[in-house]
Scaffold this active site. Sequence first.
Site: not given
Length: 347
Positions: A118, A192
């Site tokens: 990020k 996920r």
Amino acid sequence: GGSPDVQKMNYGVQQGTVMANAANFARDGVNEIPEIYTPEKMASEAEILASNYDDVSVKIYDEDFLREQNMNAFLAVNRSSAHPPRLIHLIYKPQRCLKRVVFVGKGLTYDSGGLSLKPSDYMLTMKSDKSGALAAMGIIKGAAELELPFEIHAVIGATENMIGGDSYKPDDVLLSRSGVSIEVRNTDAEGRLVLADCLSYAQDLEPGLLIDMATLTGACVVGLGEYTSGIMGNSEELKRKFKDLSDCSGELFSILEFNDYLRELIKSSIADVSNCASSRYGGAITAGLFLDKFIKDEYKDKWLHLDIAGPAYLEKAWGYYAAGATGVGVRASLYFLQALAKELKDA
């Protein structure tokens, strides 16, 4: 004592206090900094929580258990962290029980993005990537104090997503606990992966209702704004019911629809599913559709996915929320369960 009105008011104040305390419990955990709040710390907080209530118990599992269970997606995310992962399983089991409800929480105690790193300003606030996990713990606390007539489980995957020489990589293929193979195209789509294995474990508990909560996608925040969570799932009736019955909690939800055109976007040419869609559009829904790959047919209509990425953490105060964690999902779920209990008892 007192008049019926006074009794009703006292009852309301008592219920409200329990729910506020449960939400505040979640907020305190989410606000704690990543140096302190590691997966092991989350596990010890769960043990302390369970010790406070006669009808709450906890099981904590380490990386050896995850290996035995073939939770390779969960383990991949953990690989470059200095802190070992934990699977936390809290159980609230009252004397009388109308239904078994299993909550699954994303417990990323820190998310750097992994090799798909990020940018710095997106990394800031990532201590809040454990909001789903803390919400699930807060629900257990609230349920025990409200004495809800449900057997409630909280299944939490706790890990960091860090970066190092042993990081899992875009191009890797992971074999999940349920046997579904996953092509990794982005290591920042890690929540996920953890949820895939935790949802597999959760379905072995034979839930009457299965609800996962996760700060899953930035796309959900783009779509719905910072104040609203997304509700996804296969059952239109269940999605609507959660939205309606949780409405008076004051938490905001919008229903996002699955569709088969979006399902195409998570196809992989080398595995059963890709962890990253081939288009940047509809990212909240494609993440929900990814999770749907791990839901067995018999639970398809009993499952809800709540993407709480928007309202879980605030950089500035709004409404009656202070800056920082909001404990989102706790009160909504407790209101929902209370209304559901009344409905099932009256039936």
